[in-house]
Scaffold this active site. Structure first.
Site, PDB file in Angstrom:
ATOM      1  N   THR A 128      50.387  70.451   0.096  1.00 44.94           N
ATOM      2  CA  THR A 128      51.672  70.671   0.738  1.00 44.94           C
ATOM      3  C   THR A 128      52.788  70.064  -0.092  1.00 44.94           C
ATOM      4  O   THR A 128      52.573  69.100  -0.827  1.00 44.94           O
ATOM      5  CB  THR A 128      51.688  70.050   2.154  1.00 44.94           C
ATOM      6  OG1 THR A 128      53.004  70.100   2.695  1.00 44.94           O
ATOM      7  CG2 THR A 128      51.228  68.606   2.132  1.00 44.94           C
ATOM      8  N   LEU A 144      49.822  69.159  -4.860  1.00 44.97           N
ATOM      9  CA  LEU A 144      49.786  70.606  -4.627  1.00 44.97           C
ATOM     10  C   LEU A 144      49.856  71.355  -5.951  1.00 44.97           C
ATOM     11  O   LEU A 144      49.106  72.322  -6.182  1.00 44.97           O
ATOM     12  CB  LEU A 144      50.951  71.007  -3.727  1.00 44.97           C
ATOM     13  CG  LEU A 144      51.333  72.492  -3.708  1.00 44.97           C
ATOM     14  CD1 LEU A 144      50.244  73.332  -3.066  1.00 44.97           C
ATOM     15  CD2 LEU A 144      52.660  72.691  -2.970  1.00 44.97           C
ATOM     16  N   GLU A 185      49.750  66.101  -2.152  1.00 45.02           N
ATOM     17  CA  GLU A 185      51.159  66.107  -1.758  1.00 45.02           C
ATOM     18  C   GLU A 185      52.039  66.448  -2.957  1.00 45.02           C
ATOM     19  O   GLU A 185      51.991  65.743  -3.972  1.00 45.02           O
ATOM     20  CB  GLU A 185      51.596  64.739  -1.238  1.00 45.02           C
ATOM     21  CG  GLU A 185      51.006  64.308   0.081  1.00 45.02           C
ATOM     22  CD  GLU A 185      51.497  62.923   0.470  1.00 45.02           C
ATOM     23  OE1 GLU A 185      52.004  62.776   1.588  1.00 45.02           O
ATOM     24  OE2 GLU A 185      51.371  61.973  -0.340  1.00 45.02           O
ATOM     25  N   CYS A 186      52.831  67.481  -2.860  1.00 43.43           N
ATOM     26  CA  CYS A 186      53.838  67.850  -3.847  1.00 43.43           C
ATOM     27  C   CYS A 186      53.219  67.980  -5.245  1.00 43.43           C
ATOM     28  O   CYS A 186      52.665  69.017  -5.576  1.00 43.43           O
ATOM     29  CB  CYS A 186      54.996  66.857  -3.834  1.00 43.43           C
ATOM     30  SG  CYS A 186      56.496  67.504  -4.616  1.00 43.43           S
ATOM     31  N   GLY A 187      53.276  66.928  -6.080  1.00 47.42           N
ATOM     32  CA  GLY A 187      52.618  66.997  -7.377  1.00 47.42           C
ATOM     33  C   GLY A 187      51.135  67.273  -7.247  1.00 47.42           C
ATOM     34  O   GLY A 187      50.540  67.933  -8.105  1.00 47.42           O
TER      35      GLY A 187
END
Length: 457
Positions: free
Chosen positions: A422, A325, A321-323
Site C-alpha cells: 500500500t 509496495l 508500505e510505499c517504498g
C-alpha cells in the site's frame, strides 16, 4: 515528563535546526532529552536521533488518535520532551497547534529574523492572538529568532517583545546550519548530520533556563496508560513469530513505535537488500517505505527480492508500505528512464515522477479481510510519494479510498497470495501491526490471486 513544542511561523524558517539547538543546549546541562515530531514525517526525526542519540517519537492525532498520541508521548523517557512542529503553527487540519493543545504543552515560536527586528515581535503577537480565531487553546510562550545576528540585531528583537512573550534566544546565520534537501524534503540525519561544532554554536544562543521555566508536565501525564487498545495482547513466548524487516538505505521510514511494537509481539530480524543480503528465515516480512528508486539497480541485482517472490508465492505473509509496495511490484522506472525488475509479486509497474503524486493524511476502508485491516473497517495513515503505480486490469485492491489518493484515487492496497502493498504509512496505534503479527502467527489470512514468482513475469 515536562515538554515544549518548537513551532514555526511557516515551513523553511529553521525550526528543525532550532529544535536540534534546543536539544543540544538542554543536553549540555545534563538533562536527558526526549525528541519528538508532530505529524507523520520520517526525515526530521532522523536528524533528532543523529543529534541526540535518542529515537524520536511521532505525535500525530490523525494516525494515533488523541489517546494514542498521549500514550506515545508517555512512552518516551527523559527529563524533558522537545517536540518539533510541522509546517506553520496553524497549518493543516491536524496542525501543530492542535497537537500542542491536545498534549497541553507550551509553544515556542521560531521566526525567521534574517530581515527583521521589531517585526519578529509583531509576528509573534499576531500568532498568539490568532489562537482564539483558530479555535485552539494554546500558550504561545515566546520566540526563538532564527538566522539572527547578535548585538543590535538581537537586542532589537528582544526589546520589541512584550513582557508576556519570552525571548528564548537566537540561531545564528551560518552556512553549516543549513540542511541539504532532496525531492522528498531534507536529507536524512545520517546522510547530512549537522556537525557538533555547528550545533554547539547554535546551542550557545539558546536561553536554557527560560526554556526550562516554560516547559511543563501536562495534567493528563500522571494518569495516562501507556498500554492501550492497540497494545492489548502480547504474543506468548512459544507463539512468537519471526518477522524479517528490511532495513537499509532503500527501506528506512519506520516509526519508533512500530519497531517497539513488532519487538514486543515478535522476534525481529533485519536484513539489507541493497547490501546484498538475502531474505532470512522468517514467518513474515515487513518492507517499510524509503528510497528504493535510488537503489533500484542494487535491489534488482541482489538476491532478496527473488527469494521473497518465491516465498510469497508459497504463502509467506508480506506487508509493504510505499517504498515496500514499489519493491514488491513488477518493475520500477526511475526519473532517468531506467527500468529495473523488482520482486514481481504485485501486478503493477511503478514509475517515478518529477513532482510528488500524493501528500496527505489518508483514510482507507477494507474491501476484504487483510492482515492489517478487517473488511468494512477504516484505517488511517499518511501518503507522500513521487511515484505512481500502473496496476494490471485484473489487480486486486484491498482498500477503497475514503480520503487521499491511494493508487488510483479510488483504491489502494494491491494484494496477491498473502502479500499486501500500500502507499499508506500506518502507525501501530491503528492496530495494523498487531493484526499483521496475528495473521502471521495464526496463518489464517489467505489470498489466492494471479500473481507469481519473479521468474514468471
Amino acid at each position: 515528563m515536562n515538554g515544549v513544542v518548537i513551532a514555526g511561523v511557516a515551513s523553511g524558517v529553521g525550526k528543525t535546526v532550532a529544535t536540534l539547538a534546543v536539544c543540544r543546549a538542554l543536553q549540555r546541562t545534563g538533562r536527558v532529552v526526549q525528541p519528538a515530531k508532530a505529524g507523520p514525517d520520517f526525515i526530521d526525526p532522523s536528524h533528532h536521533e543523529a543529534a541526540t542519540w535518542r529515537a524520536s517519537r511521532t505525535l500525530d492525532p490523525w494516525l494515533e488518535g488523541e489517546s494514542g498520541m498521549r500514550r506515545n508521548y508517555a512512552r518516551g523517557s527523559g527529563d524533558i520532551c522537545v517536540v518539533e512542529g510541522m509546517m506553520g503553527l496553524y497549518d493543516g487540519d491536524t496542525s501543530t497547534a492542535t497537537v500542542a493543545e491536545l498534549l497541553d504543552l507550551p509553544v515556542v515560536l521560531v521566526v525567521d529574523a534574517s530581515a527583521g527586528m521589531e517585526s519578529v515581535a509583531a509576528t509573534a503577537l499576531g500568532f498568539r492572538k490568532y489562537a482564539a480565531r483558530a479555535g485552539v487553546d494554546i500558550d504561545v510562550a515566546g520566540v526563538i529568532a532564527s538566522r539572527a545576528h547578535g548585538g543590535k540585531h538581537e537586542a532589537g528583537i528582544r526589546d520589541a517583545l512584550s513582557d508576556d512573550l519570552t525571548y528564548f534566544g537566537r540561531i545564528p546565520p551560518r552556512e553549516d546550519l543549513e540542511i541539504p534537501e532532496r525531492h522528498l524534503g531534507l536529507e536524512m540525519g545520517d546522510e547530512s548530520p549537522l556537525s557538533a561544532k555547528a550545533l554547539d554554536a547554535a546551542a550557545d544562543g539558546i536561553r536554557v533556563e527560560a526554556l526550562l521555566d516554560a516547559a511543563r508536565q501536562p495534567d493528563w501525564f500522571a494518569s495516562v496508560e501507556t498500554e492501550g487498545e492497540a497494545s492489548s495482547s502480547i504474543t506468548d513466548a512459544d507463539d512468537r513469530p519471526t518477522i524479517a524487516v528490511a532495513r537499509d538505505d532503500a527501506f528506512r521510514f519506520v516509526y519508533t513505535a512500530t519497531r517497539e511494537r513488532l519487538r514486543e509481539r515478535a522476534d525481529v530480524v533485519t536484513f539489507a537488500p541493497t547490501a546484498g543480503d538475502d531474505l532470512p528465515d522468517c514467518d513474515g516480512v515487513y518492507l517499510p517505505g524509503g528510497y528504493p528508486e535510488l537503489y533500484a539497480a542494487e535491489l534488482s541485482e541482489g538476491p532478496a527480492l527473488a527469494t521473497l517472490a518465491d516465498r510469497a508465492a508459497e504463502g509467506l505473509p508480506t506487508f509493504g508500505e510505499c517504498g515496500g509496495l514499489m519493491a514488491l511490484s513488477e518493475s520500477l522506472t526511475t526519473v532517468d528512464g531506467d527500468t529495473h525488475e523488482m520482486a514481481g509479486i504485485l501486478p503493477a509497474d511503478v514509475t517515478m515522477r518529477e513532482r510528488y503524486q500524493a501528500l496527505d493524511h489518508v483514510e482507507l476502508r477494507g474491501k476484504d479481510e487483510t492482515p492489517i485491516c478487517p473488511e468494512g473497517q477504516t484505517l488511517r495513515g499518511h501518503e507522500f510519494h513521487y511515484s505512481d503505480a500502473d496496476p494490471a486490469a485484473d489487480a486486486r485492491y484491498a482498500f477503497d479510498v475514503v480520503r487521499g489518493k491511494g493508487i488510483d484515487g479510488d483504491h489502494d492496497g494491491l494484494t496477491e497470495y498473502r502479500t499486501l502493498g500500500t502507499y499508506a504509512h500506518v502507525h501501530p496505534e491503528s492496530g495494523a501491526f498487531d493484526r499483521f503479527v496475528d495473521a502471521v502467527t495464526k496463518k489464517d489470512w489467505t489470498r489466492n490471486g494471479h500473481g507469481g514468482s519473479r521468474a514468471q513475469h
